[in-house]
Design a protein around this motif. Structure first.
Motif, PDB file in Angstrom:
ATOM      1  N   LEU A  82       0.821  -1.206   0.000  1.00  0.00           N
ATOM      2  CA  LEU A  82       0.000   0.000   0.000  1.00  0.00           C
ATOM      3  C   LEU A  82       0.854   1.255   0.000  1.00  0.00           C
ATOM      4  O   LEU A  82       0.465   2.282  -0.569  1.00  0.00           O
ATOM      5  N   LEU A  83       2.019   1.195   0.623  1.00  0.00           N
ATOM      6  CA  LEU A  83       2.894   2.364   0.675  1.00  0.00           C
ATOM      7  C   LEU A  83       3.288   2.801  -0.728  1.00  0.00           C
ATOM      8  O   LEU A  83       3.214   3.991  -1.068  1.00  0.00           O
ATOM      9  N   ILE A  84       3.703   1.853  -1.566  1.00  0.00           N
ATOM     10  CA  ILE A  84       4.084   2.213  -2.933  1.00  0.00           C
ATOM     11  C   ILE A  84       2.848   2.640  -3.728  1.00  0.00           C
ATOM     12  O   ILE A  84       2.938   3.456  -4.657  1.00  0.00           O
ATOM     13  N   THR A  85       1.669   2.109  -3.344  1.00  0.00           N
ATOM     14  CA  THR A  85       0.426   2.533  -3.997  1.00  0.00           C
ATOM     15  C   THR A  85       0.138   4.000  -3.704  1.00  0.00           C
ATOM     16  O   THR A  85      -0.319   4.744  -4.585  1.00  0.00           O
ATOM     17  N   PHE A  86       0.411   4.439  -2.482  1.00  0.00           N
ATOM     18  CA  PHE A  86       0.207   5.847  -2.122  1.00  0.00           C
ATOM     19  C   PHE A  86       1.283   6.754  -2.718  1.00  0.00           C
ATOM     20  O   PHE A  86       1.011   7.903  -3.083  1.00  0.00           O
ATOM     21  N   VAL A  87       2.508   6.252  -2.818  1.00  0.00           N
ATOM     22  CA  VAL A  87       3.619   7.063  -3.325  1.00  0.00           C
ATOM     23  C   VAL A  87       3.519   7.261  -4.835  1.00  0.00           C
ATOM     24  O   VAL A  87       3.869   8.331  -5.355  1.00  0.00           O
ATOM     25  N   THR A  88       3.017   6.264  -5.552  1.00  0.00           N
ATOM     26  CA  THR A  88       2.989   6.309  -7.018  1.00  0.00           C
ATOM     27  C   THR A  88       2.305   7.565  -7.564  1.00  0.00           C
ATOM     28  O   THR A  88       2.859   8.245  -8.434  1.00  0.00           O
ATOM     29  N   PRO A  89       1.097   7.943  -7.108  1.00  0.00           N
ATOM     30  CA  PRO A  89       0.479   9.163  -7.657  1.00  0.00           C
ATOM     31  C   PRO A  89       1.235  10.442  -7.313  1.00  0.00           C
ATOM     32  O   PRO A  89       1.028  11.470  -7.967  1.00  0.00           O
ATOM     33  N   THR A 125      -5.264   4.019 -11.910  1.00  0.00           N
ATOM     34  CA  THR A 125      -6.599   4.591 -12.107  1.00  0.00           C
ATOM     35  C   THR A 125      -6.665   6.004 -11.551  1.00  0.00           C
ATOM     36  O   THR A 125      -7.192   6.926 -12.198  1.00  0.00           O
ATOM     37  N   VAL A 126      -6.120   6.200 -10.345  1.00  0.00           N
ATOM     38  CA  VAL A 126      -6.110   7.519  -9.729  1.00  0.00           C
ATOM     39  C   VAL A 126      -5.286   8.499 -10.556  1.00  0.00           C
ATOM     40  O   VAL A 126      -5.686   9.647 -10.794  1.00  0.00           O
ATOM     41  N   ILE A 127      -4.133   8.046 -11.031  1.00  0.00           N
ATOM     42  CA  ILE A 127      -3.250   8.902 -11.832  1.00  0.00           C
ATOM     43  C   ILE A 127      -3.905   9.277 -13.151  1.00  0.00           C
ATOM     44  O   ILE A 127      -3.859  10.437 -13.585  1.00  0.00           O
ATOM     45  N   MET A 128      -4.515   8.318 -13.810  1.00  0.00           N
ATOM     46  CA  MET A 128      -5.133   8.570 -15.107  1.00  0.00           C
ATOM     47  C   MET A 128      -6.344   9.486 -14.983  1.00  0.00           C
ATOM     48  O   MET A 128      -6.619  10.296 -15.859  1.00  0.00           O
ATOM     49  N   ARG A 129      -7.061   9.371 -13.877  1.00  0.00           N
ATOM     50  CA  ARG A 129      -8.186  10.290 -13.642  1.00  0.00           C
ATOM     51  C   ARG A 129      -7.675  11.725 -13.523  1.00  0.00           C
ATOM     52  O   ARG A 129      -8.257  12.655 -14.095  1.00  0.00           O
TER      53      ARG A 129
END
Length: 469
Positions: free
Chosen positions: A110-117, A419-423
């Motif tokens: 989850l940490l890398i999921t939060f950092v990615t955007p 998905t968050v980034i593309m939005r």
């Protein structure tokens, strides 16, 4: 030689990530999905690659000048809620030490999921991350497809050794999820939707596209050759979407007709036998083990509907586990829930399952919005197509996941981050002239009929000359 080559790559990546922090994100996904150290033989097999890349990325994040704030979309809110929920269930877990150990593993994902955007924004960065994720799994699809053809489909296709993807079922669902992304990637290169900034890639874009089309078909073959029933059902779920999205359907139909009627190509007997076990599940031990495990999970959730039993409850052993079963077979199998949904139900109760399903639903709806509007509003064909690919891959995951315990698969959470980034990319991109004209028309008052507006009043006359001073 492989060990030294990989070590050199890692050592070169470290200063690059410190200079350009966003490079750490695709590097992390490459290490986590392709698992390159599994292809080595000696010291790199135990080298802490993920720790080095992940730690360097976090340090670089603190130094990054182009860091973006974390977008608080509904997907991110649900991820934080899911993290809070599994933290609560870990506190009440029946196997406390084991639960907190797996909790730490999941927090890293989850940490890398939060950092990615925070580090990935803009067309080029997004596309590079998409390409790295796609080819990290497609690498095994390429290998597996060639292996299947050369051996006549007599053996399982397996994933990288000593990794989460080592089993046939797990590499099967991974290839299933990226199969639509491979198709879109081939089309992107062939039709030159995006300039990645390297003239040599742009020059040979069409040949690269044809090569990626070949990888698509090899990966499709490899997915079937995993002989995983979950993957087989997933392929059936996404096949209609892939077929509808293909540009030259007639060529595929003609090729299939010739291969079957003229060449005499048939489905391997092993694949047919595996498929038939779905219909005769009562006679198949593996299928009955799943049904037994689903009953166990259901009974655990009924007993603890809010907290579940927590992570790693199976460590308590067979005698504890079997008390929740509806029936006992002649086997003493690995105590796995064999399902995303039943696994979440047993570990985190009905509440945890509900949070996860809401997260999946929000992600799916956002992808649908991007797919439907990106091409028209901003002219970003690549954005619309990759949203479609991730959406179809998510369908494959949700269907195949009914038979596989993959609730904490890092590829799934990479999909959510993307998905968050593309939005955000869609919302920040300038609109096309057509979209702007439609927006202006939508803001105009209703047209008057016979000089009377819908309110019953005569329309006002505006002095346009005043607009020009």
């Amino acid at each position: 030689m492989r060990d030294y080559t990989l070590f050199l790559i890692i050592m070169v990546l470290v200063p690059i990530i410190l200079a350009r922090p966003w490079v750490g994100i695709p590097a992390w996904f490459w290490v986590g999905l392709m698992v390159p150290h599994s292809l080595t033989w000696t010291f790199m097999r135990t080298f802490p690659i993920a720790t080095v890349i992940g730690g360097t990325t976090l340090v670089a994040l603190l130094l990054a000048k182009d860091r973006r704030p974390l977008p608080l979309t509904r997907e991110m809110v649900m991820l934080f809620l899911f993290l809070a929920y599994v933290t609560m269930t870990s506190y009440f877990a029946v196997n406390s030490s084991g639960a907190w150990g797996f909790w730490q593993h999941f927090v890293k994902i989850l940490l890398i999921t939060f950092v990615t955007p925070m580090l990935i924004h803009g067309q080029k960065r997004i596309v590079w991350v998409l390409l790295v994720i796609t080819f990290s799994i497609a690498f095994y699809g390429f290998k597996g497809g060639i292996f299947t053809i050369s051996t006549g489909g007599n053996y399982h296709v397996l994933g990288p050794r000593d990794s989460f993807l080592s089993g046939n079922t797990y590499i099967g669902i991974a290839m299933l999820m990226v199969l639509p992304m491979i198709l879109v990637t081939a089309r992107m290169f062939h039709q030159k939707w995006v300039d990645l900034g390297y003239p040599i890639i742009q020059r040979f874009s069409r040949p690269i596209g044809w090569g990626v089309y070949g990888v698509f078909w090899l990966t499709a073959i490899a997915t079937l050759a995993t002989y995983s029933r979950g993957a087989l059902v997933g392929v059936l779920a996404i096949a209609p979407f892939l077929f509808i999205n293909m540009k030259k359907k007639w060529l595929l139909v003609v090729t299939g007709f010739v291969a079957i009627s003229v060449v005499g190509l048939t489905v391997p007997d092993r694949l047919m036998d595996r498929w038939q076990t779905i219909q005769t599940y009562e006679e198949d031990t593996s299928a009955m083990q799943r049904i037994q495990s689903w009953g166990v999970s259901w009974n655990m959730a009924k007993e603890s509907p809010i907290t579940g039993k927590g992570f790693r409850y199976s460590v308590l052993g067979y005698d504890w586990w079997i008390q929740y079963a509806e029936f006992e077979g002649h086997w003493r199998h690995v105590l796995s829930p064999h399902s995303v949904y039943f696994g979440l139900m047993a570990q985190h109760g009905f509440g945890g399952l509900a949070v996860f399903l809401l997260l999946m639903g929000f992600t799916f709806m956002t992808l649908n919005r991007i797919r439907r509007t990106a091409r028209r509003k901003t002219g970003q064909i690549w954005l619309a197509e990759y949203a479609w690919a991730i959406q179809v891959g998510l369908i494959g995951y949700l269907v195949a996941g009914a038979f596989l315990d993959v609730a904490y698969f890092n590829l799934l959470y990479a999909f959510i981050a993307l998905t968050v980034i593309m939005r955000r990319e869609l919302e920040e991109a300038p609109q096309t002239e057509t979209a702007q004209e439609e927006a202006r028309s939508a803001r105009q008052p209703w047209p008057a009929a016979n000089g009377v507006s819908p309110t019953g009043l005569a329309p006002r006359t505006v002095n346009r000359s005043a607009d020009h001073g």
